[in-house]
Enzyme design. Structure first.
Site, PDB file in Angstrom:
ATOM      1  N   ASP A 240       7.953  58.127  52.175  1.00 49.35           N
ATOM      2  CA  ASP A 240       7.643  59.463  52.680  1.00 49.35           C
ATOM      3  C   ASP A 240       6.993  59.408  54.056  1.00 49.35           C
ATOM      4  O   ASP A 240       7.220  60.282  54.903  1.00 49.35           O
ATOM      5  CB  ASP A 240       6.718  60.189  51.698  1.00 49.35           C
TER       6      ASP A 240
ATOM      7  N   GLU B 150       0.132  58.843  47.295  1.00 54.43           N
ATOM      8  CA  GLU B 150       0.504  59.278  45.953  1.00 54.43           C
ATOM      9  C   GLU B 150      -0.777  59.247  45.122  1.00 54.43           C
ATOM     10  O   GLU B 150      -1.602  58.336  45.268  1.00 54.43           O
ATOM     11  CB  GLU B 150       1.566  58.371  45.331  1.00 54.43           C
TER      12      GLU B 150
ATOM     13  N   ASP C 264       0.847  58.771  54.127  1.00 58.94           N
ATOM     14  CA  ASP C 264       1.193  59.539  52.934  1.00 58.94           C
ATOM     15  C   ASP C 264       0.539  58.866  51.731  1.00 58.94           C
ATOM     16  O   ASP C 264       0.435  57.630  51.685  1.00 58.94           O
ATOM     17  CB  ASP C 264       2.707  59.606  52.729  1.00 58.94           C
TER      18      ASP C 264
ATOM     19  N   HIS D 184       8.968  60.657  47.029  1.00 55.47           N
ATOM     20  CA  HIS D 184       7.667  60.643  46.357  1.00 55.47           C
ATOM     21  C   HIS D 184       7.123  59.229  46.178  1.00 55.47           C
ATOM     22  O   HIS D 184       6.470  58.931  45.182  1.00 55.47           O
ATOM     23  CB  HIS D 184       7.757  61.357  45.006  1.00 55.47           C
TER      24      HIS D 184
END
Length: 589
Positions: free
Chosen positions: A181, A37, A35, A176
């Site tokens: 995540d 960001e 994952d 988030h």
């Protein structure tokens, strides 16, 4: 049967293969669930701020990888609010070129898994390309696609990670942040793999093909596309009772409708819709513009349950300067032919309130909702509010401002809504500069947001009003086949559409189209005789390369001091903020 002597070998053709020969069992596959960001939604103009990954095999964790990444630029405030990752947190973090080799080594030989994998993989591929690393060509599994195939709408309303995490009761809640995540996605993956057993999916090869395969219901309904023509137009899926389930448009109806019955269609609600559909009705259109407009009209008329956008144009909001002795700014649902000035439309009440606040900062109109009349004021029965007490209003309710003096303020607002937005911009800019000088950056950013809401609403309103003033506008645009596309627009509404064949003289076609076009009466307010979305479609078509005007009856122009020229400046304040401004915005020159 021949026998083998001691020390010999048994012929291979006499041995029956095992189930393992059909593929790699899922229990033996190493998955790396990743994952990211980022600072935005596209690798073209955004960067990675955090990478989190978890390596698992046979349901057991093998390792974790997690690090913040210096994006090399500012993190937008809304990203910080969403993720909690601040500029200070990434200042000492490594750059992506230093992180990539470690991540690629961590994931080497594994199957890459992500929730909405296209997003994460696009950023990783872009980073590899930018820094000279070859993309390893991972096998990629998307848990969104799997969830859409495995779960029903009765079980989950959507396939967002938060929703799936609650459904599968994951040990780690998504928040988030990349590693959290990724951990949640691991539990979602395991939950989905358990479900896959009932679909006969036990190997990696079967898993790869499962998400891309059409459902049995999709296969069964393929015949619905048999009679669909290969032409531009609008299509409507209907159930057995004739209810319109979904409306769409396409430049090639046959190709688009057939795609609903293939594995490329993975949207959960659309697959459910296909299961209910019993027929597909089509309307062939002369041009793509006609198809786009007809789609909007049909969605607004039928409000199909499986369409998400454009279903409720009547829910748009307008800012109205009321018609009364002491006018005020009111937020309303529709424009009427009542002599009032209107600004909009706007999609949400928050946008409308922000635009109204920007106007109030520039002109001291009353903000109370009571209906003021000279008789009520003379009798002393009008209510006063706190704004009158602190001098933020002329206080006509208390008799401190005459109707004539107040009329000057109303005229100023009417002029602003009609086209001259300079008073609002000047007032907002002065307030932003003062707050920034006092280091009150959050308040300055709030003022910028108010100004942005007003400018966007005013620019849209002025564009629509200009088109709505034209009793007739005839346009032409080059077609792909060498001919021309034609459109007749009356008071903002598409009244007719047609085409001119290649090498033909356009005048006879233009005359015939105008003669047979729909009769349209002018409508109230900036929206004219059509909905705002329809008028935006027409304006985009007129703005396209090669478009020409054959006839204009009326005045099609935008105000010299209107909001249109400020839109680029407003958008730049959000896309490329100056770190020194800290959200205050730059002065307008």
């Amino acid at each position: 049967m021949p026998s083998a002597s001691r020390g010999g070998t048994v012929p291979s053709h006499g041995v029956q293969g095992t189930l393992d020969d059909l593929g790699t069992p899922l229990s033996e596959v190493t998955f790396v669930v990743v994952d990211l960001e980022t600072t935005g939604g596209s690798p073209a103009d955004s960067a990675i701020t955090e990478i989190g990954a978890v390596k698992v095999r046979g349901g057991e964790p093998l390792g974790e990888f997690g690090t913040l990444v210096d994006p090399g630029g500012p993190i937008p405030p809304f990203i910080t609010a969403l993720t909690g990752i601040t500029q200070a947190m990434v200042t000492a973090a490594p750059r992506i070129e230093a992180v990539l080799p470690a991540f690629l080594e961590f994931a080497r030989g594994a199957v890459l898994v992500a929730h909405n994998a296209g997003f994460d993989v696009s950023f990783l591929k872009a980073a590899c390309a930018a820094h000279g690393y070859a993309w390893p060509g991972f096998t990629v599994i998307d848990t969104v696609d799997l969830a859409r195939r495995v779960l029903t709408r009765d079980e989950v309303p959507n396939c967002k990670l938060d929703t799936l995490a609650r459904f599968f009761r994951t040990g780690s809640a998504p928040r988030h942040r990349a590693l959290a995540d990724a951990r949640a996605t691991v539990d979602v993956l395991h939950g989905l793999i358990e479900r896959l057993g009932s679909f006969g999916v036990h190997s990696l090869e079967e898993l790869r093909g499962f998400a891309k395969a059409p459902t049995p219901e999709q296969r069964r309904k393929r015949h619905l596309a048999d009679d669909v023509p290969s032409a531009p137009g609008v299509y409507m899926f209907e159930d057995a009772r004739g209810e319109v389930l979904y409306v769409g448009k396409s430049s090639d109806l046959r190709s688009r409708v057939r795609s609903y019955f293939t594995g490329s269609e993975t949207r959960l609600r659309i697959r459910e819709m296909v299961g209910l559909a019993e027929r597909v009705r089509t309307i062939v259109c002369a041009t793509a513009l006609e198809a786009e407009v007809r789609e909007l009209r049909l969605i607004a008329e039928h409000k199909p349950r499986y369409n998400r956008r454009s279903k409720f144009p009547e829910r748009s909001l307008w800012l109205k300067l009321t018609v009364e002795p002491f006018p005020r700014l009111s937020i309303v649902r529709e424009c009427r032919d009542d002599g009032a000035a209107y600004l909009g439309p706007m999609a949400s009440r928050r946008q409308a309130e922000e635009a109204r606040a920007a106007l109030h900062e520039a002109v001291p109109l009353r903000q109370c909702t009571q209906r003021l009349t000279p008789r009520l004021i003379a009798a002393g029965r009008a209510r006063t509010c706190v704004l009158a007490e602190i001098g933020r209003c002329g206080a006509p309710c208390a008799g401190r401002q005459s109707a004539d003096a107040y009329a000057g303020h109303a005229a100023a607002v009417r002029s602003i809504m009609a086209g001259d937005v300079r008073p609002v911009v000047a007032a907002a800019q002065a307030r932003i500069d003062r707050l920034a000088a006092e280091l009150r950056y959050e308040e300055a950013a709030a003022q910028r947001d108010r100004l942005a809401a007003f400018v966007r609403a005013a620019a849209r309103s002025q564009r629509l009003a200009a088109l709505a003033r034209c009793s007739q506008l005839v346009g032409a645009r080059p077609a792909f086949d060498g001919g021309w596309e034609l459109a007749v627009v009356r008071y903002g509404r598409l009244a007719a559409a047609g085409t001119v064949p290649p090498n033909a003289h356009p005048r006879p076609y233009l005359d015939a189209l105008v003669a047979t076009a729909e009769t349209v009466l002018p409508g109230p307010g900036p929206a004219g005789a059509a909905g705002a979305e329809e008028m935006e479609c027409v304006l985009r078509w007129l703005d396209s390369p090669g478009a020409r005007l054959a006839d204009v009856q009326g005045e099609w122009s935008c105000p010299v001091h209107g909001a249109e020229r400020l839109r680029g400046w407003i958008e730049a304040a959000y896309v490329t903020p100056d770190p020194e401004d800290r959200g205050a915005g730059r002065p307008l020159r």
